[in-house]
Scaffold this active site. Structure first.
Site, mmCIF file in Angstrom:
data_model
loop_
_atom_site.group_PDB
_atom_site.id
_atom_site.type_symbol
_atom_site.label_atom_id
_atom_site.label_comp_id
_atom_site.label_asym_id
_atom_site.label_seq_id
_atom_site.Cartn_x
_atom_site.Cartn_y
_atom_site.Cartn_z
ATOM 1 N N LYS A 32 0.854 -1.196 0.000
ATOM 2 C CA LYS A 32 0.000 0.000 0.000
ATOM 3 C C LYS A 32 0.883 1.236 0.000
ATOM 4 C CE LYS A 32 -2.391 1.719 3.693
ATOM 5 N NZ LYS A 32 -2.284 3.188 3.739
ATOM 6 N N ASP A 59 -3.360 4.256 -2.187
ATOM 7 C CA ASP A 59 -4.340 4.734 -1.195
ATOM 8 C C ASP A 59 -4.370 6.261 -1.202
ATOM 9 O OD1 ASP A 59 -5.957 5.006 1.048
ATOM 10 O OD2 ASP A 59 -4.374 4.479 2.473
ATOM 11 N N LYS A 61 -7.443 8.013 -1.760
ATOM 12 C CA LYS A 61 -8.777 8.431 -1.262
ATOM 13 C C LYS A 61 -9.337 9.635 -2.019
ATOM 14 C CE LYS A 61 -7.967 6.836 3.503
ATOM 15 N NZ LYS A 61 -6.518 6.579 3.537
ATOM 16 N N ASP A 64 -13.875 14.372 -5.238
ATOM 17 C CA ASP A 64 -13.996 15.644 -5.969
ATOM 18 C C ASP A 64 -15.235 15.534 -6.847
ATOM 19 O OD1 ASP A 64 -13.423 18.114 -7.312
ATOM 20 O OD2 ASP A 64 -11.289 17.796 -6.951
ATOM 21 N N THR A 119 -12.150 5.937 10.277
ATOM 22 C CA THR A 119 -12.219 5.457 11.669
ATOM 23 C C THR A 119 -11.804 6.552 12.658
ATOM 24 O OG1 THR A 119 -10.078 4.444 11.273
ATOM 25 C CG2 THR A 119 -11.972 2.985 11.260
ATOM 26 N N ARG A 211 3.063 -1.199 10.759
ATOM 27 C CA ARG A 211 4.146 -1.311 11.744
ATOM 28 C C ARG A 211 4.447 -2.705 12.282
ATOM 29 N NH1 ARG A 211 1.563 3.668 14.695
ATOM 30 N NH2 ARG A 211 -0.169 2.619 13.667
HETATM 31 O O1 C5P Z 1 1.011 0.565 11.086
HETATM 32 P P1 C5P Z 1 -0.415 0.110 10.968
HETATM 33 O O2 C5P Z 1 -0.581 -1.394 10.845
HETATM 34 O O3 C5P Z 1 -1.316 0.698 12.050
HETATM 35 O O4 C5P Z 1 -0.873 0.727 9.562
HETATM 36 C C1 C5P Z 1 -2.188 0.643 9.101
HETATM 37 C C2 C5P Z 1 -2.309 1.365 7.780
HETATM 38 O O5 C5P Z 1 -3.684 1.389 7.415
HETATM 39 C C3 C5P Z 1 -1.854 2.821 7.805
HETATM 40 O O6 C5P Z 1 -1.335 3.132 6.502
HETATM 41 C C4 C5P Z 1 -3.126 3.578 8.075
HETATM 42 O O7 C5P Z 1 -3.091 4.894 7.568
HETATM 43 C C5 C5P Z 1 -4.143 2.734 7.323
HETATM 44 N N1 C5P Z 1 -5.516 2.855 7.805
HETATM 45 C C6 C5P Z 1 -5.901 2.585 9.111
HETATM 46 N N2 C5P Z 1 -7.195 2.716 9.498
HETATM 47 C C7 C5P Z 1 -8.129 3.105 8.613
HETATM 48 C C8 C5P Z 1 -7.777 3.385 7.290
HETATM 49 C C9 C5P Z 1 -6.449 3.253 6.915
HETATM 50 O O8 C5P Z 1 -5.063 2.203 9.922
HETATM 51 N N3 C5P Z 1 -9.376 3.195 8.989
#
Ligand code: C5P
Length: 232
Positions: A32, A59, A61, A64, A119, A211
């Site tokens: 992603k 990603d 998003k 427009d 979220t 992460r």
């Molecule tokens: O590091 P981590 O596993 O928390 O990363 C989750 C990824 O998913 C990040 O790129 C975050 O911006 C994205 N994301 C999220 N929750 C959402 C939409 C996207 O954690 N509702």
């Protein structure tokens, strides 16, 4: 529907991203790429990662007027990404225009999924800032149904919502779910989390993991563990 682990490449530069990818040697990954990396490095980062044989969920998003989104999607389609997204709040007309723009002359196109309510948006903020006077779960499910009605392939949602989305929109409607953590791992700033094995059980089609893989002492082992729990 192919189950896959998508690694969130939340890196600030091409150098950091490629150094991370080098650890995986010949593995073909699903990655992603978000706004930070795309805006820092431009479309060349997509071309370079595709040339290494990886799949890309871009990603960005989009949100427009329909004509602008249609033209932007046409550019992304030519970039040969595998999945991209937009905000369902842009209306059904915008989602339909996006699909048109994304479809290549040969009829193929990347997967297109919708973001419903972020979220980070609480019930209180949705009611007071956006003046949407409905329960947030109902809004999320309504936006999912709009996405389905407009011909999109699925939505991004919490793994906790994936079962209900499939019940409402059908099992072929794709759920892409972030918020995944190992049972013995650090939750970081995520609040409502699930393990890869739980996400599989509840029916997520793709998990987005950042992460727990990118910050692991051994990212390849962490990725392999995700795949073993989620895909096998
Ligand atoms: O590091 P981590 O596993 O928390 O990363 C989750 C990824 O998913 C990040 O790129 C975050 O911006 C994205 N994301 C999220 N929750 C959402 C939409 C996207 O954690 N509702």
């Amino acid at each position: 529907m192919g189950k896959d682990v998508i690694i969130a490449c939340d890196f600030a530069s091409k150098a950091d991203t490629l150094a991370f990818l080098d650890k995986f040697e010949n593995k073909s990954l699903y990655l992603k790429i978000g706004m930070e990396l795309f805006y820092a490095e431009g479309p060349d980062i997509v071309r370079e990662i595709k040339a290494r044989g990886h799949k890309i969920f871009l990603d960005l998003k989009l949100h427009d007027i329909p004509n602008t989104v249609k033209k932007a999607m046409n550019v992304l389609s030519r970039l040969d990404v595998d999945m991209c997204n937009l905000h369902a709040a842009g209306t059904c007309a915008m989602m339909e225009a996006a699909l048109e723009g994304l479809t290549r002359p040969d009829g193929t196109r990347p997967l297109l999924i919708a973001v419903t309510q972020l979220t980070s948006t609480s019930q209180e903020r949705m009611t007071e800032d956006l003046l949407i006077d409905q329960p947030i779960d109902k809004v999320v499910m309504h936006y999912a149904q709009n996405a389905k009605k407009s011909g999109l392939d699925g939505i991004v949602c919490s793994p906790l919502e994936a079962g209900k989305v499939h019940d409402t929109c059908g099992k072929d409607f794709i759920t892409v779910t972030p918020g995944v953590r190992f049972a013995d791992g650090d939750k970081g700033d995520q609040v409502r989390v699930m393990t890869p094995a739980e996400a599989k059980k509840i029916g997520s089609d793709y998990i987005v993991v950042g992460r727990p893989i990118t910050a692991a002492a051994d990212p390849v082992a962490a990725y392999d563990r995700c795949v073993a729990e989620f895909c096998d």
